[in-house]
Write a protein that holds these residues in place. Structure first.
Motif, mmCIF file in Angstrom:
data_model
loop_
_atom_site.group_PDB
_atom_site.id
_atom_site.type_symbol
_atom_site.label_atom_id
_atom_site.label_comp_id
_atom_site.label_asym_id
_atom_site.label_seq_id
_atom_site.Cartn_x
_atom_site.Cartn_y
_atom_site.Cartn_z
ATOM 1 N N UNK A 94 0.800 -1.228 0.000
ATOM 2 C CA UNK A 94 0.000 0.000 0.000
ATOM 3 C C UNK A 94 0.829 1.273 0.000
ATOM 4 N N UNK A 95 2.157 1.122 -0.154
ATOM 5 C CA UNK A 95 3.049 2.284 -0.190
ATOM 6 C C UNK A 95 4.076 2.096 -1.301
ATOM 7 N N UNK A 96 4.319 3.183 -2.038
ATOM 8 C CA UNK A 96 5.465 3.268 -2.945
ATOM 9 C C UNK A 96 6.355 4.388 -2.427
ATOM 10 N N UNK A 97 7.598 4.058 -2.129
ATOM 11 C CA UNK A 97 8.564 5.059 -1.674
ATOM 12 C C UNK A 97 9.206 5.693 -2.898
ATOM 13 N N UNK A 98 9.234 7.025 -2.913
ATOM 14 C CA UNK A 98 9.797 7.733 -4.060
ATOM 15 C C UNK A 98 10.671 8.887 -3.571
ATOM 16 N N UNK A 99 11.760 9.135 -4.282
ATOM 17 C CA UNK A 99 12.640 10.265 -3.963
ATOM 18 C C UNK A 99 12.202 11.503 -4.737
ATOM 19 N N UNK A 100 12.529 12.688 -4.249
ATOM 20 C CA UNK A 100 12.354 13.887 -5.075
ATOM 21 C C UNK A 100 13.202 13.775 -6.334
#
Length: 264
Positions: A94-100
């Motif tokens: 339920x989460x996608x980690x993304x960088x700026x």
């Protein structure tokens, strides 16, 4: 409810099957998969099979937005996020980690917040923007990300706080955890020293309690506020001389987390 997970980055260079095996043996509740050059990390079928084999759910997907994954799923950053969201939905995360964005990704950086909001609201998967840090060149911090390194200052709905990144940015993980408030969806559990401490200016991802961040206090704050989300260990175990030593580091991390989260 707080679920305790392990990032596959803890076993960098090991096959995904091995990461699942170690996470299970260490006592984690689930796993975060960093999409990488390994084919299995990009295959929903392979991930689901491993999840069943090891009886370990996938809590989150880390989009291939690191420098060394810049060519995974092509070079279009929006497509990378779209495929990460699709993968998350297919494996039950339920989460996608993304960088700026990197600052040279001009068009993407201009549209970044709009893109993640559209994907998040259209999928039901949280795109949790991770705090980053300056890159140090010749002892000086260099701006590498746009619109910045601190998602708390951005108009985004979901945030990941990485405690090692906080250290390298000269920030306090407890203060950041408080300031993120209801937008906090995901924690990368680790530790680190302030930039320049002991001559170090790189991202350490130490085991919790081995750096200078108030990691225990941050976890206790999450416990006391009845926060619900994922706390995922992202600890550097590359220096482990054996699988036994790596497992010992990760088991200590599990014990540290559960004690401060009030789970034991």
């Amino acid at each position: 409810m707080i679920q305790l997970g392990m990032s596959t980055s803890c076993t960098f260079g090991k096959p995904l099957d091995t990461s699942f095996k170690i996470a299970k043996r260490a006592g984690f509740d689930g796993i975060e998969i960093m999409v990488s050059t390994e084919a299995a990390t990009r295959s929903a079928a392979a991930i689901r099979a491993l999840s069943r084999k090891h009886d370990l759910p996938v809590l989150a997907i880390h989009a291939p937005v690191l420098f060394f994954t810049q060519f995974v799923w092509g070079t279009n950053p929006t497509v990378k996020l779209e495929r990460s969201v699709d993968l998350a939905r297919e494996v039950g995360a339920d989460v996608v980690v993304v960088h700026p964005p990197f600052r040279w990704q001009t068009t993407y950086a201009q549209n970044f917040l709009e893109i993640i909001r559209r994907l998040e609201r259209g999928s039901g998967v949280a795109l949790a923007v991770e705090n980053m840090f300056p890159w140090y060149v010749g002892g000086n911090g260099t701006r590498m990300y746009a619109p910045g390194i601190n998602p708390i200052e951005m108009d985004c709905d979901s945030i990941t706080i990485d405690f090692s990144h906080a250290a390298l940015a000269g920030q306090n993980c407890l203060e950041m955890t408080r300031d993120a408030a209801h937008r906090l969806r995901h924690i990368h559990l680790c530790d680190g020293q302030a930039p320049g401490s002991n001559g170090k200016i790189f991202d350490e991802h130490l085991a919790p309690g081995e750096g200078g961040q108030p990691v225990a206090e941050a976890l206790q704050y999450l416990r006391d506020t009845q926060w619900s989300g994922h706390v995922v260990a992202e600890v550097n175990t590359r220096g482990a001389k054996s699988e036994t030593e790596r497992l010992r580091i990760l088991r200590r991390t599990v014990e540290f987390a559960r004690r401060n989260l009030g789970q034991i």
